[in-house]
Enzyme design. Sequence first.
Site, PDB file in Angstrom:
ATOM      1  N   ASP A  48      23.713   5.281 -10.560  1.00 40.43           N
ATOM      2  CA  ASP A  48      23.332   3.888 -10.354  1.00 40.43           C
ATOM      3  C   ASP A  48      22.496   3.779  -9.087  1.00 40.43           C
ATOM      4  O   ASP A  48      22.690   4.541  -8.141  1.00 40.43           O
ATOM      5  CB  ASP A  48      24.575   3.009 -10.215  1.00 40.43           C
ATOM      6  N   GLY A  49      21.569   2.821  -9.070  1.00 41.24           N
ATOM      7  CA  GLY A  49      20.766   2.586  -7.881  1.00 41.24           C
ATOM      8  C   GLY A  49      19.413   3.258  -7.916  1.00 41.24           C
ATOM      9  O   GLY A  49      18.674   3.210  -6.936  1.00 41.24           O
ATOM     10  N   CYS A  50      19.077   3.882  -9.027  1.00 42.54           N
ATOM     11  CA  CYS A  50      17.776   4.533  -9.171  1.00 42.54           C
ATOM     12  C   CYS A  50      16.918   3.702 -10.125  1.00 42.54           C
ATOM     13  O   CYS A  50      17.411   3.231 -11.146  1.00 42.54           O
ATOM     14  CB  CYS A  50      17.926   5.946  -9.733  1.00 42.54           C
ATOM     15  N   ALA A  51      15.651   3.543  -9.777  1.00 47.93           N
ATOM     16  CA  ALA A  51      14.740   2.812 -10.654  1.00 47.93           C
ATOM     17  C   ALA A  51      14.520   3.588 -11.957  1.00 47.93           C
ATOM     18  O   ALA A  51      14.448   3.011 -13.030  1.00 47.93           O
ATOM     19  CB  ALA A  51      13.404   2.562  -9.955  1.00 47.93           C
ATOM     20  N   SER A  52      14.436   4.901 -11.848  1.00 44.16           N
ATOM     21  CA  SER A  52      14.318   5.766 -13.018  1.00 44.16           C
ATOM     22  C   SER A  52      15.720   6.110 -13.497  1.00 44.16           C
ATOM     23  O   SER A  52      16.698   5.909 -12.779  1.00 44.16           O
ATOM     24  CB  SER A  52      13.598   7.061 -12.649  1.00 44.16           C
TER      25      SER A  52
END
Length: 135
Positions: A48-52
Amino acid sequence: MATPAFEEIAETFDFLEDWEERYRHVIELGKAMPAMDPALQVPATKVDGCASQVWIMPLIEGGRFDFQGDSDALIVRGLVAILHALYSGVPLAEVGAVDAPAELGRLGLQEHLSAQRSNGLRAMVERIRLLAATA
């Protein structure tokens, strides 16, 4: 102290003259990384917390940390490969002591990554630390 694999990446980055060459090298590192089994790319391994989309699956053997990882973005896959080099083979008890911001700072990544990618990189490091701490 960084792993020999990470030291090799740091030495290569020192040799490369500009960010475009370094960026291409990060992508090449990602392409060279073994593919993660799509069956492991599930919500439980998603960071979680990644744009990709990023997945990290821990592999603990003999008290040492390792992981399989993947991303749907080439540059992020390269960042996963760099983190793999930084953490692979580190004793479980020492994973939390790895100064990832300082080690990654040696590569000059923070100055050239977007805010979203920098946040994603921090999220990956935090996930790795959590996985090692709960193993």
